[in-house]
Design an enzyme around this catalytic site. Sequence first.
Site, mmCIF file in Angstrom:
data_model
loop_
_atom_site.group_PDB
_atom_site.id
_atom_site.type_symbol
_atom_site.label_atom_id
_atom_site.label_comp_id
_atom_site.label_asym_id
_atom_site.label_seq_id
_atom_site.Cartn_x
_atom_site.Cartn_y
_atom_site.Cartn_z
ATOM 1 N N HIS A 87 32.445 27.097 35.394
ATOM 2 C CA HIS A 87 32.120 28.020 36.483
ATOM 3 C C HIS A 87 33.039 29.238 36.475
ATOM 4 C CE1 HIS A 87 29.601 24.871 38.060
ATOM 5 N NE2 HIS A 87 30.625 24.045 38.168
ATOM 6 N N HIS A 112 41.930 31.759 39.631
ATOM 7 C CA HIS A 112 40.720 31.865 38.810
ATOM 8 C C HIS A 112 40.062 33.212 39.074
ATOM 9 C CE1 HIS A 112 39.351 30.240 42.690
ATOM 10 N NE2 HIS A 112 38.334 31.068 42.493
ATOM 11 N N HIS A 114 36.339 35.738 39.201
ATOM 12 C CA HIS A 114 34.883 35.911 39.328
ATOM 13 C C HIS A 114 34.579 37.292 38.749
ATOM 14 C CE1 HIS A 114 34.592 32.503 42.250
ATOM 15 N NE2 HIS A 114 35.832 32.892 42.558
ATOM 16 N N GLU A 125 33.453 39.014 44.606
ATOM 17 C CA GLU A 125 32.772 38.221 45.636
ATOM 18 C C GLU A 125 32.818 38.962 46.975
ATOM 19 O OE1 GLU A 125 34.126 33.978 45.154
ATOM 20 O OE2 GLU A 125 32.092 34.010 44.316
ATOM 21 N N HIS A 138 41.213 34.981 42.596
ATOM 22 C CA HIS A 138 41.588 34.157 43.748
ATOM 23 C C HIS A 138 42.794 33.290 43.394
ATOM 24 C CE1 HIS A 138 37.161 34.482 45.189
ATOM 25 N NE2 HIS A 138 37.899 35.494 45.610
ATOM 26 N N THR A 219 34.118 29.578 48.055
ATOM 27 C CA THR A 219 32.925 30.362 47.665
ATOM 28 C C THR A 219 32.062 29.594 46.667
ATOM 29 O OG1 THR A 219 34.023 31.457 45.803
ATOM 30 C CG2 THR A 219 34.209 32.518 47.992
HETATM 31 F F1 3TV Z 1 39.945 25.602 46.142
HETATM 32 C C1 3TV Z 1 39.072 26.335 45.478
HETATM 33 C C2 3TV Z 1 38.726 27.587 45.966
HETATM 34 F F2 3TV Z 1 39.287 28.019 47.074
HETATM 35 C C3 3TV Z 1 38.529 25.861 44.344
HETATM 36 S S1 3TV Z 1 39.057 24.295 43.744
HETATM 37 C C4 3TV Z 1 37.680 23.337 43.492
HETATM 38 C C5 3TV Z 1 36.694 23.337 44.592
HETATM 39 C C6 3TV Z 1 35.737 22.217 44.458
HETATM 40 C C7 3TV Z 1 37.617 26.629 43.665
HETATM 41 F F3 3TV Z 1 37.042 26.183 42.531
HETATM 42 C C8 3TV Z 1 37.267 27.861 44.156
HETATM 43 F F4 3TV Z 1 36.363 28.572 43.474
HETATM 44 C C9 3TV Z 1 37.825 28.352 45.309
HETATM 45 S S2 3TV Z 1 37.449 29.919 45.919
HETATM 46 O O1 3TV Z 1 36.862 29.786 47.206
HETATM 47 O O2 3TV Z 1 38.694 30.631 45.910
HETATM 48 N N1 3TV Z 1 36.433 30.643 44.989
HETATM 49 ZN ZN ZN Z 2 37.136 31.984 43.719
#
Ligand code: 3TV
Ligand code: ZN
Length: 499
Positions: A87, A112, A114, A125, A138, A219
Site C-alpha cells: 500500500h 510512510h 502517499h 491526502e 506521514h 487514512t
Molecule cells: F497508523 C497508521 C496510520 F496512521 C498506519 S499503521 C497500520 C494501520 C492498519 C498506516 F498504515 C497508515 F497509513 C496511517 S495514516 O493514517 O497515517 N495514513
Molecule cells: Zn498515511
Amino acid sequence: MHFLSFTPIVSLLMTFLAVLHAAKWTYSGPEGQDYWPKHYPYCGGAFQSPIDLKPGLLRFDPTLRPIEIQNYNLLPNEQLILGNDGHTVKLSLPSKMHISSLPHRYTAAQLHLHWGSSGRLAGSEHMVNSKQYAAEMHVVHFNSDKYSTLAMAIDKSDGLAVLGVLIEVGDFNPAFEQILRFIDSVKFKDQKVRVPGFDIRELLPECLDEYYRYDGSLTTPPCYPSVLWTVFRNHVTISHKQFLALATSLYSSVAQDLAPVSLTDNYRRTQPPDSRVVLVSFKEGSGLQGTLTVTSQLARKRIVQQLLVGDLADLADEGLYQLLPSGSEKLHGKNKDLKNQETETPDKSKQQTLNSSLWKKSQTNPSVGKLGLAEDALCFVSLEQRVTRQQKQSHAGGQLVQALRHAAFPELNLKSYLDCKSDLALPTIRHILHGRPTDEANELESSLKKAFSKRKSTTAIKQSVPVTKYGGFSTATVPRKPHSRGYPHPWLLPMEWED
Ligand code: 3TV
Ligand code: ZN
C-alpha cells in the site's frame, strides 16, 4: 477510550481473527475506497481523514504550541527497516523518537508516503483550500503514556498522533534521498531492506510552529478515528526525478506475481468534515485575521474546561483574562500573582491526566465528540460547583472570579439549561433569565416558580434521581441524567451547593 467495548480477551480474539481474515483493499477498482466500508465499517463512519483544509473550517488557536520532537537525529549506525507493504513504502522508526509537546508522550513508530503517478503530480491526502500536493509523508506516533505498542493504540480515540508533511515537486531534497536511494530494493510487496539512520528532522519543514490540527482517522483501512492530526502549513520539496522514482518504482503485487500491479495514486479522497473544525496555530496569511479570535466559543470552552479540572493560576498566561469583559485586562496582572499561591490538591495529577484526554477530544470538535458526546464534557458536571470549588482551592476570590463568573457563566449556563440539562443553581437561572427574550423568560420564570414551590420535595426526588458522581471524563461513558417525573422541566432540579 476503546471504541469497541469488548473485554480484553474478546478484543484480542477479534484482532487475531481480523488479522487472519484481513480483507484485501486497494485504492481503486472492486476493492477500492468506495468499498472499504463493506469490510471496514469505520471507513464509512464519522471523523474520517484526510480532509480538505478549507478556510471555512479553520479556527485560529493561539494556544497551540510549536511541535516539539525529540531524538529525531538518528545516526548511520542506527539501522532502520524500509519496506513495501503493498500500500505504501514505510520506514520503521526507533522508540526513542517522540513528540514532547502534546498532553501525552507520542512515540514514533513508522513513516510512510502517499503519492500520485508519473503523469499526475497530485497524490497528497490532505488538501489545502482544495489544492492537492504531489505527495504527502506521514510520521505515525502512538500514545506511549497509555499504550505499549502501536497495535494497542491504533483503535483508541487518544491512540495516535500523525505528523503530515505536504510535498511539492521543486528542489532536490537530500533527506528524502536517504529513503529513495533504496527504493529499488523494495519494489515488490513484502520486500524489506535495512537502511542507515539519518536525521529524520530534515524530512520535516523548517518551521514546526505553523500547522493545522484536527481529530481524524487512519487514512487506510480499518480507518479508526484514533488520530490527532497535525498537518504542517509549509510544504517541503522533492525534485521531479525524486518524485518519478517514488511514483514509478514500486508495485503493490508480490515479486512472484505474473501480472505486476504498479503502486501509484495511493491516496484516499478527502472526507466530509462532519461537525469538525480545524484549529490553526497561525494567523498571518491564513485569511483569518480579525474574524476568529481567542474569545471564540471554542476557545472559551477549552479555557473553561481547563479551569474546571486544572489550576486557576496555571491559566494566567494562557489567556484566561481574554475571557473577561473589556477593561478587566488589569486583572491579568493580579491573576499572575496567583501562581505563587498554593493550589495543589492531592488529586491534581490524576485530574490533569483526565483533563488531557478530554482536552484532546474536545479541542477540535465543537458540537459532537468523535465518540458522540464531547459536548457533554462541558455539561455533565455542575460547572458552578466545580468552578466554585476551584476558586476556593486557589483562594482566588475577588475581582478575577467575579469577572469570570459574569463573562463565562451566562453563556455556559444557558447552554447547560437548554441542551445539557445539568444542575443549575436557582440564582444562576435567574441570572441567565435576565436579558432573555420575554417569551423565554416567562416560560423559564413559571418553571422556576413551580420548581421552587416543590422544593420541599427535593429530598424525595433526589432519592429517586441519585446525584451522579461523574468520576471520570470519558466522553463515551457520560451517563445521561434520568428525567424525573413531576417536574415542569425534569432537569430543573434545584442544586445544592457543596462546601
Ligand atoms: F497508523 C497508521 C496510520 F496512521 C498506519 S499503521 C497500520 C494501520 C492498519 C498506516 F498504515 C497508515 F497509513 C496511517 S495514516 O493514517 O497515517 N495514513
Ligand atoms: Zn498515511
